[in-house]
Each structure stands twice: as structure tokens, then as C-alpha cells.
Design an enzyme around this catalytic site. Structure first.
Site, short mmCIF file in Angstrom:
data_model
loop_
_atom_site.label_atom_id
_atom_site.label_comp_id
_atom_site.label_asym_id
_atom_site.label_seq_id
_atom_site.Cartn_x
_atom_site.Cartn_y
_atom_site.Cartn_z
N SER A 14 0.86 -1.18 0.00
CA SER A 14 0.00 0.00 0.00
C SER A 14 0.89 1.23 0.00
CB SER A 14 -0.87 -0.02 1.26
OG SER A 14 -1.47 1.23 1.48
N TYR A 68 -2.87 -0.15 10.59
CA TYR A 68 -2.86 -0.60 9.18
C TYR A 68 -1.51 -0.26 8.57
CZ TYR A 68 -4.30 -0.80 4.21
OH TYR A 68 -4.38 -1.08 2.87
P1 NDP Z 1 -12.16 -5.35 -0.06
O1 NDP Z 1 -12.64 -5.12 1.35
O2 NDP Z 1 -12.97 -4.79 -1.18
O3 NDP Z 1 -11.97 -6.93 -0.31
C1 NDP Z 1 -11.26 -7.71 0.63
C2 NDP Z 1 -11.31 -9.16 0.20
O4 NDP Z 1 -10.57 -9.94 1.15
C3 NDP Z 1 -12.68 -9.75 0.14
O5 NDP Z 1 -12.77 -10.66 -0.95
C4 NDP Z 1 -12.82 -10.50 1.46
O6 NDP Z 1 -13.76 -11.53 1.33
C5 NDP Z 1 -11.38 -11.02 1.61
N1 NDP Z 1 -10.97 -11.34 2.98
C6 NDP Z 1 -10.96 -10.53 4.06
N2 NDP Z 1 -10.54 -11.21 5.14
C7 NDP Z 1 -10.26 -12.48 4.73
C8 NDP Z 1 -9.79 -13.66 5.38
N3 NDP Z 1 -9.51 -13.66 6.70
N4 NDP Z 1 -9.61 -14.78 4.64
C9 NDP Z 1 -9.88 -14.79 3.31
N5 NDP Z 1 -10.32 -13.70 2.64
C10 NDP Z 1 -10.52 -12.57 3.35
O7 NDP Z 1 -10.65 -4.81 -0.10
P2 NDP Z 1 -9.82 -4.10 -1.28
O8 NDP Z 1 -10.07 -4.78 -2.56
O9 NDP Z 1 -10.00 -2.65 -1.19
O10 NDP Z 1 -8.32 -4.40 -0.79
C11 NDP Z 1 -7.60 -5.53 -1.20
C12 NDP Z 1 -6.14 -5.37 -0.77
O11 NDP Z 1 -5.61 -4.17 -1.31
C13 NDP Z 1 -5.95 -5.28 0.75
O12 NDP Z 1 -4.75 -5.94 1.11
C14 NDP Z 1 -5.81 -3.77 0.98
O13 NDP Z 1 -5.10 -3.48 2.15
C15 NDP Z 1 -5.04 -3.40 -0.26
N6 NDP Z 1 -5.13 -1.97 -0.62
C16 NDP Z 1 -6.34 -1.40 -0.97
C17 NDP Z 1 -6.38 -0.09 -1.38
C18 NDP Z 1 -7.65 0.57 -1.84
O14 NDP Z 1 -7.61 1.74 -2.26
N7 NDP Z 1 -8.78 -0.11 -1.77
C19 NDP Z 1 -5.17 0.76 -1.40
C20 NDP Z 1 -3.97 0.04 -1.01
C21 NDP Z 1 -3.96 -1.27 -0.65
P3 NDP Z 1 -14.55 -12.19 2.61
O15 NDP Z 1 -14.81 -11.05 3.57
O16 NDP Z 1 -15.78 -12.79 2.03
O17 NDP Z 1 -13.63 -13.21 3.15
#
Ligand code: NDP
Length: 256
Positions: free
Chosen positions: A147, A160
Site C-alpha cells: 500500500s 494498518y
Molecule cells: P475489499 O474489502 O474490497 O476486499 C477484501 C477481500 O478480502 C474480500 O474478498 C474478502 O472476502 C477477503 N478477505 C478478508 N478477510 C479475509 C480472510 N480472513 N480470509 C480470506 N479472505 C478474506 O478490499 P480491497 O479490494 O479494497 O483491498 C484488497 C487489498 O488491497 C488489501 O490488502 C488492501 O489493504 C489493499 N489496498 C487497498 C487499497 C484501496 O484503495 N482499496 C489501497 C492500497 C492497498 P470475505 O470477507 O468474504 O472473506
């Protein structure tokens, strides 16, 4: 002569954690469109099946592997099952992640633990479980989603920031241990993207105004703009790239 296989992922299998929505789903689709067979991971079976059906309807090869990335036993069993039932994992995208916001002096222990478990421990659990198979084959690609907060803090998200800084250095450590065995381990660091995780920020006019001023590109990122970097780090094009953190942030971390 043109080398048209440099960025091809044909015949490769990619496991993307947290791929039921957001960045994970977009990266899964992007890798699939470049030829990869996709394994979608997440916890919610309905959301995973909906994502799989969507990709399948787009003509992509996608299966699901439901496990909680914070549960090491479930991770090992899940990864072994993928290798056994579907075949070798050539590419791993450690994407699953969560966000929790509060002033640091009020931050709860439970939220701290959840962030460390999902954003950091899971990268170690899934990375190690998949690498054990890759090391036997002498090849593999691991992309850890970092990130802008791997480099820079913002008010209210210190824990975070701590986890994403740690993922950056874990990436370098994985590369250091595994590069000599034929693995390439790199980080992909998104700036601010319009996803469910950022829903409240996207709606916040003040934040959006600040972000557009702060980011040289002058706008939010669209998730599809992460695909090129992921394809590069998954393909033969990055065969000598190791321990690198590729920022995809509209220039945010290049500028004060
Ligand atoms: P979302 O919240 O949209 O999606 C997160 C995903 O992770 C979901 O599919 C969720 O599915 C899954 N997930 C969460 N916890 C678990 C778990 N314990 N086991 C398995 N799956 C899990 O997040 P984003 O798409 O926004 O972010 C994705 C990545 O990108 C993260 O690492 C975030 O930190 C990083 N990021 C995002 C940014 C942004 O602007 N959005 C910027 C920089 C980095 P479910 O809950 O059904 O398990």
C-alpha cells in the site's frame, strides 16, 4: 523478432486471496484475461461463487478455494487441496486485507489483532504454504499487496500502516530467502482506489478534494489500472525482478 510470450500467463495457475470482490477480483480477472487459470479465495461461499460464475461467464477458467487466511491450519489444508485437485500454483497474489480506523489512543486491542492477523500473519501463512510447493519445482511468482501506507502514514490508520510496512519488508525477506530457488517475490502497492473498503472515503467530498490535490495524477485510481503491474510481476517479463515494491499510486509517494 517480437517476443509475444513475455507477458503471457497461458497455462499458469494463479491463487488470489480475497478475490470475491474489489482489487482481488479485478486482479484475478486481469490475470485470467492474460491466460491464467484462476483460483479465487475468500471466506463467504456465496460471494465466492458469484465471483466465479461472473468470471466463467466472461470465458475465464476459475475455481474457488474457501478458507480463512488467518487460520494457518486451514491455509495449509486449502493450499494442499488446490495443488492436489487442480494442479500446481504458479502465481500467488496475497491480496486479502482489512482496514480499521480510529485515533491511535483509542484503538482497540481487538482491531489491532485483526489487522495484524489478516494483513500480516496471513501473508506469512499463505506465502509459506504455497512457497513450499514452488520451492520443490524451482519456480514461482508471489505478489504481496502492499500500500501507499507501506511508506506513509495517515491519521487514524497507524496499525494498518504498521502492517503494510511489515508486508513490504516481509516481501524483501521472502525474496532474499527464495530468489536463489527460482522464485520471484515482489510487492504491488496501490495508492487510493475506488473499492468497497474505501466506500466512505469516496463519498467524502473533503477527502476526495484533498486526495486529488495530493496525488500528481489528480484523481482516484480505477482498480483496472492495477492489472498491468500484476501481469508484469506474474509473467516471465519480471524474471530478474525480486524484492521490488511497485507503486501504482498516480505519483502520490513520489511527491510531497
Ligand atoms: P475489499 O474489502 O474490497 O476486499 C477484501 C477481500 O478480502 C474480500 O474478498 C474478502 O472476502 C477477503 N478477505 C478478508 N478477510 C479475509 C480472510 N480472513 N480470509 C480470506 N479472505 C478474506 O478490499 P480491497 O479490494 O479494497 O483491498 C484488497 C487489498 O488491497 C488489501 O490488502 C488492501 O489493504 C489493499 N489496498 C487497498 C487499497 C484501496 O484503495 N482499496 C489501497 C492500497 C492497498 P470475505 O470477507 O468474504 O472473506
Amino acid at each position: 523478432m517480437m517476443d509475444d510470450t513475455l507477458f503471457s500467463l497461458a497455462g499458469r495457475r494463479a491463487l488470489v486471496t480475497g478475490a470475491s470482490r474489489g482489487i482481488g477480483l479485478t486482479l484475478a480477472r486481469g490475470l485470467g484475461r492474460h491466460g491464467a487459470k484462476i483460483v479465487l479465495n475468500g471466506r463467504n461461499p456465496d460471494a465466492l461463487e458469484a465471483a466465479r460464475t461472473m468470471l466463467e461467464n466472461e470465458g475465464l477458467d476459475a475455481v474457488t478455494a474457501r478458507f480463512d487466511v488467518t487460520d494457518q491450519d486451514a491455509v495449509i489444508a486449502g493450499v494442499d487441496a488446490i495443488e492436489h485437485e487442480h494442479g500446481p500454483i504458479d502465481i500467488l497474489v496475497n491480496n486479502a486485507g482489512i482496514q480499521r480506523r480510529a485515533p491511535l489512543e483509542q484503538f482497540s486491542r481487538a482491531d489491532w489483532d485483526a489487522l495484524v492477523a489478516t494483513n500480516l500473519n496471513a501473508v506469512f501463512f499463505v506465502g509459506q504454504a504455497v512457497a513450499r510447493h514452488m520451492l520443490q519445482r524451482g519456480r514461482g511468482k508471489i505478489i504481496n499487496i502492499c500500500s501507499v501506507q507501506s511508506e506513509l502514514a495517515r491519521p487514524g490508520i497507524a496499525p494498518y500502516t504498521a502492517t503494510k510496512g511489515a508486508v513490504k519488508n516481509l516481501t524483501k525477506g521472502m525474496a532474499t530467502d527464495w530468489a536463489r530457488h527460482g522464485l520471484q517475490v515482489n510487492g504491488l502497492a496501490p495508492g487510493y482506489f475506488q473499492t468497497e473498503m474505501n466506500e466512505n472515503l469516496v463519498k467524502d467530498k473533503e477527502f476526495t478534494k484533498w486526495l486529488c490535490q495530493r496525488t500528481p495524477a489528480g484523481r482516484w485510481g480505477q482498480v483496472g489500472e492495477l492489472v498491468g503491474a500484476a501481469v508484469f510481476l506474474s509473467s516471465d517479463a519480471s524474471s530478474f525482478v525480486n524484492g521490488h515494491i511497485l507503486m501504482v499510486d498516480g505519483g502520490l509517494t513520489a511527491s510531497v
